[in-house]
Structure formats: C-alpha cells, structure tokens
Design a protein around this motif. Structure first.
Motif, short mmCIF file in Angstrom:
data_model
loop_
_atom_site.label_atom_id
_atom_site.label_comp_id
_atom_site.label_asym_id
_atom_site.label_seq_id
_atom_site.Cartn_x
_atom_site.Cartn_y
_atom_site.Cartn_z
N ALA A 309 72.31 3.45 2.22
CA ALA A 309 72.20 4.16 3.44
C ALA A 309 73.41 4.41 4.24
O ALA A 309 74.03 5.46 4.58
N ALA A 310 74.26 3.29 4.59
CA ALA A 310 75.28 3.10 5.20
C ALA A 310 76.64 3.73 4.39
O ALA A 310 77.34 4.44 4.76
N GLU A 311 76.49 3.24 3.05
CA GLU A 311 77.60 3.99 2.34
C GLU A 311 77.51 5.42 2.05
O GLU A 311 78.29 6.07 1.97
N ALA A 312 76.03 5.94 1.78
CA ALA A 312 76.02 7.30 1.82
C ALA A 312 76.37 8.12 3.06
O ALA A 312 76.95 9.20 3.13
N TYR A 313 76.00 7.47 4.36
CA TYR A 313 76.69 8.17 5.50
C TYR A 313 78.17 8.15 5.61
O TYR A 313 78.49 9.24 6.04
N ALA A 314 78.70 7.18 5.12
CA ALA A 314 80.19 6.98 5.09
C ALA A 314 80.80 7.97 4.28
O ALA A 314 81.86 8.60 4.65
N ALA A 315 80.15 8.14 3.26
CA ALA A 315 80.75 8.89 2.10
C ALA A 315 80.64 10.73 2.71
O ALA A 315 81.37 11.36 2.60
N ARG A 316 79.55 10.94 3.49
CA ARG A 316 79.11 12.18 3.85
C ARG A 316 80.05 12.52 5.13
O ARG A 316 80.94 13.53 5.12
N ARG A 317 80.46 11.60 5.76
CA ARG A 317 81.62 11.69 6.93
C ARG A 317 82.70 11.78 6.55
O ARG A 317 83.65 12.67 6.80
N ALA A 318 83.24 10.88 5.49
CA ALA A 318 84.60 11.26 4.78
C ALA A 318 84.67 12.74 4.30
O ALA A 318 85.81 13.26 4.30
N GLY A 319 83.48 13.17 3.53
CA GLY A 319 83.39 14.49 2.97
C GLY A 319 83.72 15.40 4.08
O GLY A 319 84.55 16.62 3.87
N ALA A 320 83.12 15.50 5.22
CA ALA A 320 83.05 16.43 6.10
C ALA A 320 84.55 16.24 6.93
O ALA A 320 85.05 17.43 7.35
N ALA A 321 85.19 15.29 6.89
CA ALA A 321 86.45 14.98 7.69
C ALA A 321 87.55 15.64 6.64
O ALA A 321 88.41 16.69 6.94
N ALA A 322 87.20 15.62 5.27
CA ALA A 322 88.27 16.10 4.25
C ALA A 322 88.09 17.75 4.34
O ALA A 322 89.16 18.40 4.14
N SER A 323 86.75 18.07 4.41
CA SER A 323 86.64 19.65 4.53
C SER A 323 87.25 20.17 5.82
O SER A 323 87.91 21.39 5.67
N ALA A 324 87.08 19.31 6.77
CA ALA A 324 87.69 20.00 8.06
C ALA A 324 89.24 20.13 7.96
O ALA A 324 90.13 20.70 8.69
N ALA A 325 89.68 19.20 7.33
CA ALA A 325 91.23 18.96 7.21
C ALA A 325 91.97 20.17 6.36
O ALA A 325 92.99 20.44 6.35
N ALA A 326 91.16 20.73 5.18
CA ALA A 326 91.54 21.40 4.08
C ALA A 326 92.00 22.82 4.93
O ALA A 326 91.26 23.17 6.01
#
Length: 326
Positions: A309-326
């Motif tokens: 669950a922690a890994e999935a949450y971290a991946a989700r946050r990283a994806g959201a941050a990448a999308s926001a920076a695009a």
C-alpha cells in the motif's frame, strides 16, 4: 560472462588511496558516505551496523511479550514507549547502513533467512516481570557502555546515530533499574523474583560484548580503523565495574563466586564466561533462536500488504507530481 544484473566489482585500491585513508583515520577525521574508503572497511561496517540494527528490532520481542502483562498502567506506558524506542533505534541504524550502498530489503532478507546475526542476548526468554527490569538494568546498561564509545566511531553516519540512541538508552536503563530496586525492597517473593532474574541474565549480559580479545576475528581491524575505540574485554570490564556498586546499592547478589575487588587495578575481578554457551547461541541453538526468527518472519509476511500500500501510494504521488510538472 558476468550477469547484467550483477553489481560491478569495486575498482582496485591503490597504495596512495589506502595511505590517504589511513592518514585520515589516524588524524581522527570522520569518514562520510561519499568519501573513498577501502572495500574491507565498508564491508566491516555493513556487517557490524546491520547486526546492530537487527539487534534493536529483535530486541523488541522479549519485552513486547510483557506489555499486556505489566503490573500497572504506568509500567505498561513506559514499556510501550521503550519498545517503540527500540524500533526507532533500528530504523536510525538501518538508514545509516544504507549510506554504505546496501539496501534495507537485503539487510532484512539476511535477517529473516538467518544469514545475518543479532545480539545473542535476545535469544533468552523473559519468564517474569523482573526480567524486564533486569534487561533494562543489564542489557541496556551494557548497550550504553558500548554505544557511548560508538558515538566516536570513525564512520560519521554511525557515530551520529548513536547520539540520540544513547540518550534514550540511558532512560531505558534507569527505568529497568527502578523496577529492580522496587522489587528488591518489596516482599520476600518479589526479592526472590528479581534475584532469580539477575542470576539468569548476568552471564549472557557479559557475553553481549562479544568473544574475548584473543578470539575476536574482527576487533583488530575495527580498532585500527577507530570504528571501535576499546576492545571487547575492556568494555566488559567497564560494565562490571559500573554494575557491581549498583547491585550492592539495592542488596542484590551477582551470581559469581569469584567476584572481588582488586585494589591494585581498581577493577572488579570476575569469573570465566562460558564461551561454549555463547557460541552455541550465536550459531542458532539458544533457548529462543528459532522462536525469534519465526516471529520476525511472521511479522514480515503479515506486513506485506502495508508495504504494498505504501509503495502504491508513493507511486501515485510521484505520478501526480509528474503530471503537474508536465
């Protein structure tokens, strides 16, 4: 052919690099993660530090066994706090060890498989409430003797991790000694209970410092590189010198007929440690070796969903941050 996923071997060490490293050690400098270091120094640190971290984590088990059976709410609260502290100590030292290029996953896997060692003291059972007091007094007292010296270890991250740990271990020792003092001034049954615990934990506590200097395979290098500042036997003697007066103060007898004060040296002479028992426990045949590893493996397996669950949450946050920076 070397597999593509195998770690590349370290480059050859030159005489100039080794000389410069030894000069820094001799000058009392701290070695930091990005500094050059001999591969042997790195491996010795990984072995020693991971073993230390494992000991903190496994050490939660014999005391955690008494949380629900502590004799009062105050004792329950302080024991919970202590067990939480030990988990934190393991985390600090795992983090420091990761700076040497080894992953926590690998360290934990080595512990769970039985490949990695931890302090032999944690393979003894806690039979009564007095054991919790004696662990604080003896085991944490021995840890303080060892770790205050490690706070001056030549590897910076390890030395710095010891600063907070030593402060908390001092609290743990005082907590344990208070339990023993209260029992020792109590009923006849309580005095007998604390004496029994002292009898069972005294010699394993002396074993905590490791084999005698003549039989210690790693001490010479660790002392030369100032990872350790005193030998196993020197630290053991220091612990005995500190503990004997504490036992006398609460009228508890230490189980050693050879114990006597040597006025010439200022040391308390003590009897011969049973090193056969020590090596038997280290090799996996102590009273609770299998129980401790089984408990850690069970906890690891049951916590798999938390890690996922922690890994999935971290991946989700990283994806959201990448999308926001695009």
């Amino acid at each position: 052919m070397t597999p593509t996923n195998a770690a590349a071997p370290p480059p050859p060490e030159t005489a100039e690099q080794l000389a410069a490293f030894e000069a820094r050690i001799a000058a009392g400098e701290y070695i930091e993660p990005k500094d050059w270091m001999p591969e042997r120094y790195r491996k010795q640190l990984i072995r020693m530090m991971s073993q230390h971290a494992h000991s903190e984590i496994v050490g939660m088990l014999p005391e955690g066994n008494w949380i629900t059976r502590a004799p009062s709410l105050r004792r329950k609260m302080t024991l919970i706090a202590k067990v939480q502290d030990e988990g934190g100590h393991g985390h600090y030292i795992y983090c420091a060890t990761e700076t040497l290029g080894v992953s926590r996953d690998q360290m934990v896997a080595d512990l769970l498989s039985g490949k990695a060692k931890y302090s032999s003291i944690f393979n003894y059972p806690t039979l009564t409430w007095a054991d919790i007091g004696v662990i604080g007094w003896f085991v944490d007292g021995a840890a303080i003797v060892n770790q205050t010296v490690l706070a001056k270890a030549s590897y910076g991250p390890y030395a710095r991790s010891m600063i907070r740990i030593c402060k908390e271990e001092n609290f743990h020792k005082r907590q344990g000694y208070e339990i023993c003092a209260v029992l020792a001034s109590g009923t006849e049954a309580q005095r007998a209970m604390v004496q029994d615990a002292v009898n069972r934990w005294w010699w394993p506590s002396l074993m905590m410092f490791g084999p005698g200097d003549a039989s210690s395979p790693n001490s010479e290098e660790l002392l030369r590189w100032k990872v350790k500042r005193f030998s196993n036997d020197e630290l053991r003697q220091r612990f005995v010198n500190l503990t004997v007066p504490q036992a006398q103060a609460i009228d508890v007898a230490l189980p050693d007929p050879e114990l006597r004060y040597d006025a010439a040296s200022g040391d308390w002479h003590f009897g011969q440690v049973d090193w056969n028992e020590f090596w038997q426990v280290v090799k996996g045949d102590g009273p609770c070796n299998r129980e401790r590893l089984a408990a850690r493996n069970k906890a690891h397996d049951e916590g798999a969903w938390v890690r996922a669950a922690a890994e999935a949450y971290a991946a989700r946050r990283a994806g959201a941050a990448a999308s926001a920076a695009a």
